[in-house]
Design a protein around this motif. Structure first.
Motif, PDB file in Angstrom:
ATOM      1  N   ASP A 155      -3.347   6.002  -2.370  1.00 31.66           N
ATOM      2  CA  ASP A 155      -2.190   5.916  -1.468  1.00 31.66           C
ATOM      3  C   ASP A 155      -0.938   5.477  -2.216  1.00 31.66           C
ATOM      4  OD1 ASP A 155      -3.735   6.710   0.630  1.00 31.66           O
ATOM      5  OD2 ASP A 155      -3.987   4.717   1.499  1.00 31.66           O
ATOM      6  N   TYR A 156      -1.118   4.687  -3.269  1.00 35.57           N
ATOM      7  CA  TYR A 156       0.021   4.220  -4.063  1.00 35.57           C
ATOM      8  C   TYR A 156       0.398   5.247  -5.134  1.00 35.57           C
ATOM      9  CZ  TYR A 156      -0.919  -0.241  -1.804  1.00 35.57           C
ATOM     10  OH  TYR A 156      -1.120  -1.238  -0.860  1.00 35.57           O
ATOM     11  N   SER A 157      -0.608   5.764  -5.831  1.00 41.78           N
ATOM     12  CA  SER A 157      -0.314   6.694  -6.923  1.00 41.78           C
ATOM     13  C   SER A 157       0.313   7.994  -6.426  1.00 41.78           C
ATOM     14  CB  SER A 157      -1.595   7.008  -7.709  1.00 41.78           C
ATOM     15  OG  SER A 157      -2.563   7.610  -6.882  1.00 41.78           O
ATOM     16  N   SER A 158       0.074   8.339  -5.158  1.00 39.38           N
ATOM     17  CA  SER A 158       0.649   9.563  -4.599  1.00 39.38           C
ATOM     18  C   SER A 158       1.991   9.326  -3.903  1.00 39.38           C
ATOM     19  CB  SER A 158      -0.332  10.186  -3.594  1.00 39.38           C
ATOM     20  OG  SER A 158      -0.574   9.291  -2.514  1.00 39.38           O
ATOM     21  N   SER A 159       2.446   8.074  -3.915  1.00 38.53           N
ATOM     22  CA  SER A 159       3.706   7.730  -3.252  1.00 38.53           C
ATOM     23  C   SER A 159       4.867   7.712  -4.253  1.00 38.53           C
ATOM     24  CB  SER A 159       3.576   6.356  -2.588  1.00 38.53           C
ATOM     25  OG  SER A 159       4.829   5.873  -2.167  1.00 38.53           O
ATOM     26  N   ASP A 160       5.993   8.272  -3.871  1.00 39.56           N
ATOM     27  CA  ASP A 160       7.181   8.260  -4.739  1.00 39.56           C
ATOM     28  C   ASP A 160       7.618   6.828  -5.042  1.00 39.56           C
ATOM     29  OD1 ASP A 160       7.216  11.002  -4.766  1.00 39.56           O
ATOM     30  OD2 ASP A 160       8.714  11.188  -3.165  1.00 39.56           O
ATOM     31  N   LYS A 161       7.420   5.944  -4.084  1.00 37.60           N
ATOM     32  CA  LYS A 161       7.841   4.549  -4.253  1.00 37.60           C
ATOM     33  C   LYS A 161       7.146   3.886  -5.440  1.00 37.60           C
ATOM     34  CE  LYS A 161       8.030   0.111  -1.771  1.00 37.60           C
ATOM     35  NZ  LYS A 161       7.728  -0.579  -0.478  1.00 37.60           N
ATOM     36  N   TYR A 162       5.898   4.242  -5.671  1.00 37.04           N
ATOM     37  CA  TYR A 162       5.102   3.597  -6.719  1.00 37.04           C
ATOM     38  C   TYR A 162       4.795   4.541  -7.881  1.00 37.04           C
ATOM     39  CZ  TYR A 162       4.388   0.441  -2.770  1.00 37.04           C
ATOM     40  OH  TYR A 162       4.582  -0.407  -1.706  1.00 37.04           O
ATOM     41  N   ALA A 163       5.530   5.629  -7.990  1.00 39.97           N
ATOM     42  CA  ALA A 163       5.250   6.642  -9.011  1.00 39.97           C
ATOM     43  C   ALA A 163       5.434   6.107 -10.432  1.00 39.97           C
ATOM     44  CB  ALA A 163       6.142   7.858  -8.790  1.00 39.97           C
ATOM     45  N   SER A 164       6.270   5.089 -10.604  1.00 42.75           N
ATOM     46  CA  SER A 164       6.578   4.587 -11.944  1.00 42.75           C
ATOM     47  C   SER A 164       5.509   3.634 -12.489  1.00 42.75           C
ATOM     48  CB  SER A 164       7.925   3.858 -11.934  1.00 42.75           C
ATOM     49  OG  SER A 164       7.872   2.722 -11.078  1.00 42.75           O
ATOM     50  N   LEU A 165       4.555   3.240 -11.668  1.00 41.06           N
ATOM     51  CA  LEU A 165       3.537   2.286 -12.108  1.00 41.06           C
ATOM     52  C   LEU A 165       2.549   2.958 -13.058  1.00 41.06           C
ATOM     53  CD1 LEU A 165       2.829   0.358  -8.772  1.00 41.06           C
ATOM     54  CD2 LEU A 165       4.562  -0.061 -10.530  1.00 41.06           C
TER      55      LEU A 165
END
Length: 223
Positions: A155-165
């Motif tokens: 859910d995080y890795s596919s989100s633009d918000k968390y793409a930089s992690l």
């Protein structure tokens, strides 16, 4: 190097070896190989019990985590506990977060995972929902990934918000952890050189704060 036996087979092998000894040999074998680990395990169980009592009887605790394979400074501990609660705003003024620091550091690095009781104690803590997240050294992460209590982070890795992690992925491409940057290591008070990996673990308690914590740790909080 011989492949390490599964825990169940190691226990069975020890029982078979023990059954063939006479009383005198059993006493000497237990003293030489198990007395110190048993005493250390007892101390660990007592510490875990006190921690569990605090976590599960205090209604003020709303989030809990652990560092695995390394320790942090007192200021880092404060960052991950009081600092996180303050970031949540006045609604959480009377709440608290808990951190269990270096839950597996009972023995030297070379012997840490050779002791079954320490490994079982930590996995029991996770399995009973004591923590919502853990931060591990890379070696610890690889070791405990076999227990399958890390929560997939799709859910995080596919989100633009968390793409930089910086996600840590399995061979199948599933994201199970997030690597800490040098700044994030500084924020949590880690003074070593090893790679650190953050992940959520299955808990069932207070998971509504997972988004807030990942935002705090990776997107907003400063030391």
């Amino acid at each position: 190097m011989n492949e390490k036996l599964p825990l169940k087979e190691r226990i069975a092998k020890e029982k078979e070896k023990f059954s063939k000894m006479d009383a005198s040999t059993k006493k000497r074998y237990f003293r030489d190989y198990y007395l110190v680990p048993c005493l250390l395990s007892l101390a660990l169980i007592i510490a875990v019990a006190w921690f569990a009592i605090d976590v599960f009887t205090s209604k003020k605790t709303v989030y809990s985590g652990a560092t695995v394979g390394f320790d942090i400074t007192d200021s880092g501990n404060e960052y991950l506990t009081e600092g996180f609660i303050k970031s949540l705003g006045s609604k959480y003024k009377r709440k608290k977060a808990e951190l269990s620091r270096d839950t597996t550091a009972t023995f030297s690095d070379g012997a840490k995972y050779d002791n079954m009781s320490i490994e079982l104690a930590f996995t029991s803590q996770v399995s009973t929902g004591m923590y919502q997240y853990v931060i591990l050294t890379e070696a610890s992460f690889e070791h405990f990934s076999g227990y399958q209590f890390f929560v997939p982070l799709s859910d995080y890795s596919s989100s633009d918000k968390y793409a930089s992690l910086d996600y840590v992925q399995t061979s199948s491409g599933e994201s199970l952890g997030i690597r800490l940057s040098d700044q994030e290591k500084k924020n949590i008070g880690y003074l070593g050189e090893e790679e650190l990996i953050f992940t959520f673990v299955y808990s069932g308690e207070h998971e509504d704060l997972n988004d807030s914590f990942i935002d705090y740790l990776f997107l907003g909080g400063q030391a």
